[in-house]
Design a protein around this motif. Structure first.
Motif, PDB file in Angstrom:
ATOM      1  N   LEU A  56     -64.961  53.129 -25.682  1.00  0.00           N
ATOM      2  CA  LEU A  56     -65.721  52.111 -24.965  1.00  0.00           C
ATOM      3  C   LEU A  56     -64.822  51.347 -23.989  1.00  0.00           C
ATOM      4  N   ILE A  57     -63.509  51.476 -24.164  1.00  0.00           N
ATOM      5  CA  ILE A  57     -62.534  50.748 -23.349  1.00  0.00           C
ATOM      6  C   ILE A  57     -61.860  51.658 -22.320  1.00  0.00           C
ATOM      7  N   THR A  58     -61.337  52.778 -22.787  1.00  0.00           N
ATOM      8  CA  THR A  58     -60.508  53.636 -21.929  1.00  0.00           C
ATOM      9  C   THR A  58     -61.205  54.193 -20.694  1.00  0.00           C
ATOM     10  N   PRO A  59     -62.521  54.463 -20.715  1.00  0.00           N
ATOM     11  CA  PRO A  59     -63.153  55.010 -19.502  1.00  0.00           C
ATOM     12  C   PRO A  59     -63.061  54.083 -18.289  1.00  0.00           C
ATOM     13  N   ILE A  60     -62.854  52.793 -18.524  1.00  0.00           N
ATOM     14  CA  ILE A  60     -62.767  51.827 -17.423  1.00  0.00           C
ATOM     15  C   ILE A  60     -61.640  52.201 -16.464  1.00  0.00           C
ATOM     16  N   PHE A  61     -60.617  52.883 -16.980  1.00  0.00           N
ATOM     17  CA  PHE A  61     -59.424  53.174 -16.183  1.00  0.00           C
ATOM     18  C   PHE A  61     -59.372  54.611 -15.672  1.00  0.00           C
ATOM     19  N   LEU A  62     -60.403  55.397 -15.932  1.00  0.00           N
ATOM     20  CA  LEU A  62     -60.410  56.806 -15.523  1.00  0.00           C
ATOM     21  C   LEU A  62     -61.418  57.036 -14.396  1.00  0.00           C
ATOM     22  N   HIS A  63     -61.094  57.993 -13.499  1.00  0.00           N
ATOM     23  CA  HIS A  63     -61.973  58.268 -12.359  1.00  0.00           C
ATOM     24  C   HIS A  63     -62.036  59.761 -12.061  1.00  0.00           C
ATOM     25  N   LEU A  64     -63.116  60.152 -11.382  1.00  0.00           N
ATOM     26  CA  LEU A  64     -63.399  61.566 -11.187  1.00  0.00           C
ATOM     27  C   LEU A  64     -62.813  62.157  -9.909  1.00  0.00           C
ATOM     28  N   SER A  65     -62.546  61.327  -8.912  1.00  0.00           N
ATOM     29  CA  SER A  65     -62.119  61.870  -7.622  1.00  0.00           C
ATOM     30  C   SER A  65     -61.395  60.798  -6.823  1.00  0.00           C
ATOM     31  N   MET A  97     -62.664  43.219 -18.619  1.00  0.00           N
ATOM     32  CA  MET A  97     -62.650  44.152 -19.739  1.00  0.00           C
ATOM     33  C   MET A  97     -63.954  44.117 -20.541  1.00  0.00           C
ATOM     34  N   LEU A  98     -64.439  42.933 -20.856  1.00  0.00           N
ATOM     35  CA  LEU A  98     -65.653  42.853 -21.674  1.00  0.00           C
ATOM     36  C   LEU A  98     -66.886  43.322 -20.899  1.00  0.00           C
ATOM     37  N   SER A  99     -66.905  43.093 -19.589  1.00  0.00           N
ATOM     38  CA  SER A  99     -68.010  43.636 -18.786  1.00  0.00           C
ATOM     39  C   SER A  99     -67.984  45.157 -18.811  1.00  0.00           C
ATOM     40  N   GLY A 100     -66.779  45.709 -18.695  1.00  0.00           N
ATOM     41  CA  GLY A 100     -66.650  47.160 -18.788  1.00  0.00           C
ATOM     42  C   GLY A 100     -67.151  47.690 -20.121  1.00  0.00           C
ATOM     43  N   ILE A 101     -66.836  46.983 -21.189  1.00  0.00           N
ATOM     44  CA  ILE A 101     -67.263  47.412 -22.523  1.00  0.00           C
ATOM     45  C   ILE A 101     -68.775  47.295 -22.684  1.00  0.00           C
ATOM     46  N   THR A 102     -69.363  46.184 -22.224  1.00  0.00           N
ATOM     47  CA  THR A 102     -70.824  46.056 -22.346  1.00  0.00           C
ATOM     48  C   THR A 102     -71.535  47.109 -21.486  1.00  0.00           C
ATOM     49  N   GLY A 103     -70.930  47.444 -20.346  1.00  0.00           N
ATOM     50  CA  GLY A 103     -71.497  48.519 -19.536  1.00  0.00           C
ATOM     51  C   GLY A 103     -71.457  49.851 -20.259  1.00  0.00           C
ATOM     52  N   GLY A 119     -64.967  55.472 -15.209  1.00  0.00           N
ATOM     53  CA  GLY A 119     -65.060  54.652 -14.007  1.00  0.00           C
ATOM     54  C   GLY A 119     -65.043  53.165 -14.279  1.00  0.00           C
ATOM     55  N   ALA A 120     -64.521  52.433 -13.305  1.00  0.00           N
ATOM     56  CA  ALA A 120     -64.399  50.972 -13.424  1.00  0.00           C
ATOM     57  C   ALA A 120     -65.643  50.239 -12.937  1.00  0.00           C
ATOM     58  N   SER A 121     -66.668  50.981 -12.518  1.00  0.00           N
ATOM     59  CA  SER A 121     -67.831  50.316 -11.928  1.00  0.00           C
ATOM     60  C   SER A 121     -68.555  49.410 -12.920  1.00  0.00           C
ATOM     61  N   THR A 122     -68.496  49.714 -14.206  1.00  0.00           N
ATOM     62  CA  THR A 122     -69.104  48.817 -15.196  1.00  0.00           C
ATOM     63  C   THR A 122     -68.446  47.441 -15.132  1.00  0.00           C
ATOM     64  N   ALA A 123     -67.114  47.415 -15.060  1.00  0.00           N
ATOM     65  CA  ALA A 123     -66.378  46.154 -14.971  1.00  0.00           C
ATOM     66  C   ALA A 123     -66.579  45.483 -13.625  1.00  0.00           C
ATOM     67  N   ILE A 124     -66.686  46.280 -12.563  1.00  0.00           N
ATOM     68  CA  ILE A 124     -66.872  45.734 -11.222  1.00  0.00           C
ATOM     69  C   ILE A 124     -68.228  45.045 -11.106  1.00  0.00           C
ATOM     70  N   VAL A 178     -74.908  42.478 -16.845  1.00  0.00           N
ATOM     71  CA  VAL A 178     -75.383  41.546 -17.873  1.00  0.00           C
ATOM     72  C   VAL A 178     -74.197  40.888 -18.576  1.00  0.00           C
ATOM     73  N   GLY A 179     -73.193  41.685 -18.932  1.00  0.00           N
ATOM     74  CA  GLY A 179     -72.022  41.136 -19.588  1.00  0.00           C
ATOM     75  C   GLY A 179     -71.304  40.133 -18.712  1.00  0.00           C
ATOM     76  N   GLY A 180     -71.080  40.470 -17.433  1.00  0.00           N
ATOM     77  CA  GLY A 180     -70.387  39.565 -16.531  1.00  0.00           C
ATOM     78  C   GLY A 180     -71.142  38.275 -16.289  1.00  0.00           C
ATOM     79  N   PHE A 181     -72.470  38.363 -16.214  1.00  0.00           N
ATOM     80  CA  PHE A 181     -73.282  37.164 -15.976  1.00  0.00           C
ATOM     81  C   PHE A 181     -73.125  36.158 -17.108  1.00  0.00           C
TER      82      PHE A 181
END
Length: 223
Positions: A56-65, A97-103, A119-124, A178-181
């Protein structure tokens, strides 16, 4: 009031770590190699169900291209250099980080069972929504109001675009927003006693309740 810590070193650290891990992906078999992505921490719904909660945490730092990391990295740098000085370093890190996790929890609860999520888009999206909540808290401040409108527009436009791009995980974006809000309400700005403590506590309760629901739903659906 809104520029308490000018050095956005958390933003830069997150960006450097993200770029570094992308290079590791490329050198380890390719950023679109499913085996490489899973080894480095990508998320699938079944992997969470079997106990790999850390995914739930590590995908925030990984990207496809290159395009994927460029867009997210540029947005992280642009937004982070504005949000981090306002809220402070640890608040910014917590929101990101917590926004990324809730995403990722939203993706787990409602997303495609077989999709690999990175992807970091959940955190963004969480950063966008945190700006929106701050604009509502400090609505008498014209700067905050205008910035809040801009980021609300970004959230709406991006979610509408997600509807026409089946490869994009819209649930992850919704969950991150939702998490960031609510984190914006819970943490607010340092040294300023707004919003009231009861509202901050309620915002935290809402985040915990939503997160628990999404985790429990994912475990039932994919269990």
């Amino acid at each position: 009031m809104f520029n308490r810590q000018s050095n956005a070193y958390v933003t830069w650290t997150l960006l450097v770590v993200t770029i570094g891990l992308y290079l590791v992906e490329v050198l380890s078999g390719g950023s679109q190699n499913a085996s490489t992505l899973m080894t480095l921490g990508a998320m699938t719904n079944s992997s969470i169900q079997t106990g790999d909660w850390w995914r739930l945490i590590t995908p925030i730092f990984l990207h496809l291209s290159i395009f994927h990391i460029f867009m997210n990295g540029f947005t992280l740098l642009y937004v982070g250099q504005r949000l981090e000085p306002m809220v402070g370093h640890w608040r910014f890190f917590t929101i990101y980080m917590l926004s990324g996790i809730t995403g990722n929890l939203a993706s787990f609860a409602f997303g495609n069972e077989n999709a690999i999520s990175v992807g970091a888009s959940t955190a963004i999206f969480g950063m966008f929504a945190a700006f929106l909540s701050l604009a509502l808290i400090y609505r008498e401040n014209r700067f905050m109001t205008e910035v809040g409108k801009s980021f609300l527009g970004l959230i709406v436009i991006n979610l509408l675009l997600d509807l026409f791009m089946p490869s994009i995980n819209i649930w992850g974006h919704v969950g991150g927003a939702v998490g960031g809000f609510f984190l914006g309400y819970a943490l607010s700005l340092p040294g300023i006693k707004r919003p009231k403590m009861i509202i901050r506590i309620l915002a935290l309760v809402v985040i915990v309740a939503i997160s628990y629901y999404m985790y429990a739903r994912g475990m039932v659906v994919y269990g």
